[in-house]
Design a protein around this motif. Structure first.
Motif, PDB file in Angstrom:
ATOM      1  N   LYS A  69      27.920  29.236  34.415  1.00 21.87           N
ATOM      2  CA  LYS A  69      28.364  27.955  33.871  1.00 21.87           C
ATOM      3  C   LYS A  69      28.784  28.097  32.407  1.00 21.87           C
ATOM      4  O   LYS A  69      29.770  27.487  31.966  1.00 21.87           O
ATOM      5  CB  LYS A  69      27.251  26.918  33.988  1.00 21.87           C
ATOM      6  N   LYS A  70      28.030  28.889  31.680  1.00 21.20           N
ATOM      7  CA  LYS A  70      28.377  29.103  30.281  1.00 21.20           C
ATOM      8  C   LYS A  70      29.695  29.859  30.145  1.00 21.20           C
ATOM      9  O   LYS A  70      30.516  29.559  29.272  1.00 21.20           O
ATOM     10  CB  LYS A  70      27.253  29.873  29.595  1.00 21.20           C
ATOM     11  N   LEU A 119      33.181  27.874  30.824  1.00 20.78           N
ATOM     12  CA  LEU A 119      33.701  26.977  29.785  1.00 20.78           C
ATOM     13  C   LEU A 119      33.723  25.529  30.275  1.00 20.78           C
ATOM     14  O   LEU A 119      33.801  25.256  31.479  1.00 20.78           O
ATOM     15  CB  LEU A 119      35.103  27.393  29.330  1.00 20.78           C
ATOM     16  N   THR A 120      33.637  24.636  29.320  1.00 21.08           N
ATOM     17  CA  THR A 120      33.629  23.199  29.632  1.00 21.08           C
ATOM     18  C   THR A 120      34.885  22.558  29.061  1.00 21.08           C
ATOM     19  O   THR A 120      35.132  22.633  27.852  1.00 21.08           O
ATOM     20  CB  THR A 120      32.377  22.514  29.045  1.00 21.08           C
ATOM     21  N   GLU A 121      35.658  21.914  29.931  1.00 17.27           N
ATOM     22  CA  GLU A 121      36.914  21.281  29.511  1.00 17.27           C
ATOM     23  C   GLU A 121      36.619  20.007  28.724  1.00 17.27           C
ATOM     24  O   GLU A 121      35.557  19.399  28.879  1.00 17.27           O
ATOM     25  CB  GLU A 121      37.761  20.949  30.739  1.00 17.27           C
ATOM     26  N   LYS A 157      36.599  16.104  27.819  1.00 20.26           N
ATOM     27  CA  LYS A 157      36.507  14.937  28.688  1.00 20.26           C
ATOM     28  C   LYS A 157      37.837  14.197  28.733  1.00 20.26           C
ATOM     29  O   LYS A 157      38.460  13.958  27.705  1.00 20.26           O
ATOM     30  CB  LYS A 157      35.402  14.004  28.178  1.00 20.26           C
ATOM     31  N   TRP A 214      42.857  22.847  23.803  1.00 17.33           N
ATOM     32  CA  TRP A 214      41.577  23.483  24.125  1.00 17.33           C
ATOM     33  C   TRP A 214      41.783  24.870  24.718  1.00 17.33           C
ATOM     34  O   TRP A 214      41.037  25.809  24.393  1.00 17.33           O
ATOM     35  CB  TRP A 214      40.825  22.586  25.102  1.00 17.33           C
ATOM     36  N   ARG A 216      34.351  30.588  37.574  1.00 23.64           N
ATOM     37  CA  ARG A 216      34.522  29.361  38.372  1.00 23.64           C
ATOM     38  C   ARG A 216      34.706  29.689  39.846  1.00 23.64           C
ATOM     39  O   ARG A 216      34.231  28.938  40.710  1.00 23.64           O
ATOM     40  CB  ARG A 216      35.732  28.582  37.848  1.00 23.64           C
ATOM     41  N   ASN A 233      35.165  19.425  38.462  1.00 22.19           N
ATOM     42  CA  ASN A 233      36.045  20.072  37.498  1.00 22.19           C
ATOM     43  C   ASN A 233      35.542  21.441  37.042  1.00 22.19           C
ATOM     44  O   ASN A 233      36.313  22.246  36.538  1.00 22.19           O
ATOM     45  CB  ASN A 233      36.229  19.172  36.270  1.00 22.19           C
ATOM     46  N   LYS A 234      34.256  21.678  37.246  1.00 16.84           N
ATOM     47  CA  LYS A 234      33.665  22.932  36.775  1.00 16.84           C
ATOM     48  C   LYS A 234      34.187  24.133  37.552  1.00 16.84           C
ATOM     49  O   LYS A 234      34.109  25.269  37.066  1.00 16.84           O
ATOM     50  CB  LYS A 234      32.141  22.864  36.908  1.00 16.84           C
TER      51      LYS A 234
END
Length: 332
Positions: free
Chosen positions: A142-143, A146-148, A150, A215, A231, A243-244
């Motif tokens: 998960k790390k 990356l996190t998109e 919002k 981003w 992913r 989305n992850k």
């Protein structure tokens, strides 16, 4: 004759006697004559000798020491000897003692105890350990994924519901009640109202795209490549959704190489023969056609796949700065 000799003797002993001592001198002469005549008799001499001894004994009746009195020379010698002895003792005390290197005793050998065999873990412990390992791996992926940023609501419906929910939430109504109440109103929107929310949705969509591209550019192409790989694992191995697990779009990424089958399917799709046919059904038909090809006919697509793979290795090294897995140059 005897008197004359005696007188001569007395004259020699007392040469300076004065005249007024004549009476004393006459007595002395008389005593000397009597003594001389008496000593000629043996008995008288013995008595006289005994008398002298008896007079001498009382005089020496007291205790006397045989030691001689210490003279100045003897005392000096004693003082020198004492000083020399004291100096020698001081030098002996001040001299450093020789260190005696004591031999270290060899440490006794420890007895090596046989290790007790570990008890096999119970099924519950094994499950707990496996769950912990899975949780750690999941967090790592998960790390890395990356996190998109919002996203804003980008459809007319979502814009409308977001606006209504903010005002209706103050009354304590739930989302289901809000939807049931305001859903029919959305269906009966006038053209002007619908155009208003469509416009807001388009603005949000453009803002989302700009923020997303910014981003993506904050990360290197290699970071995006590793994020997409993470992913894919989250989707296949851990069955995650949302989305992850959606692939990150980045024009800088290298296009993957296609094998012989996909080269054939790409050519057949471009021909238009499978237009209007669902993708799944079209894929089954194309796979059957490829298997039916002869070795000579397959050779064409195999060569196309080899050329595409070479292109992939070259672009991968150029973009990511390292060799791709499976590259012959990387293993050499």
């Amino acid at each position: 004759m005897l008197a004359r000799g005696l007188l001569c003797r007395l004259a020699a002993d007392v040469p300076k006697t004065s005249t007024h001592d004549l009476s004393q001198l006459s007595r002395l002469i008389h005593r000397a004559v009597i003594t001389h005549n008496a000593t000629s008799i043996r008995f008288v001499r013995a008595v006289s000798h005994a008398n002298k001894l008896s007079l001498a004994i009382p005089r020496r009746s007291y205790a006397t020491t045989n030691k001689k009195p210490a003279t100045t020379t003897t005392r000096a010698k004693t003082t020198v000897k004492k000083a020399a002895a004291a100096k020698g003792a001081a030098e002996k005390k001040a001299a450093p003692k020789k260190k005696t290197t004591a031999k270290k005793k060899a440490a006794p050998k420890r007895r090596v105890r046989a290790k007790a065999s570990k008890k096999p873990l119970s099924e519950q412990a094994l499950e707990k350990a496996a769950a912990k390992k899975t949780r750690i791996r999941l967090n790592e992926l998960k790390k890395k994924a990356l996190t998109e940023p919002k996203k804003r609501p980008y459809t007319a419906w979502s814009v409308y519901m977001t606006e209504i929910s903010r005002s209706a939430a103050k009354d304590g109504r739930s989302a289901s009640k809000i939807t049931a109440e305001f859903g029919p109103k959305y269906q009966n929107f006038t053209p002007a109202e619908r155009e208003h929310y469509n416009h807001l949705a388009n603005q949000n969509r453009a803002a989302n795209e700009a923020e997303y591209n910014a981003w993506v550019l904050k990360h290197t192409p290699l970071e995006i490549h590793e994020a997409n790989a993470a992913r894919l694992l989250l989707k296949r191995k851990f069955k995650l959704t949302g989305n992850k697990v959606v692939r990150i779009k980045d024009d800088r990424q290298v296009k993957a190489a296609m094998g012989p089958l996909f080269q054939f399917m790409d050519e057949r799709r471009k021909s238009g023969d499978y237009k209007g046919i669902p993708i799944v059904e079209a894929a089954k038909l194309m796979t059957s056609e490829f298997k039916a090809l002869s070795a000579g006919e397959r050779k064409k697509y195999e060569d196309m796949a080899a050329a595409d793979l070479t292109r992939y290795y070259r672009e991968f090294e150029s973009v990511f700065g390292r060799k791709a897995k499976g590259d012959a140059a990387a293993s050499a």
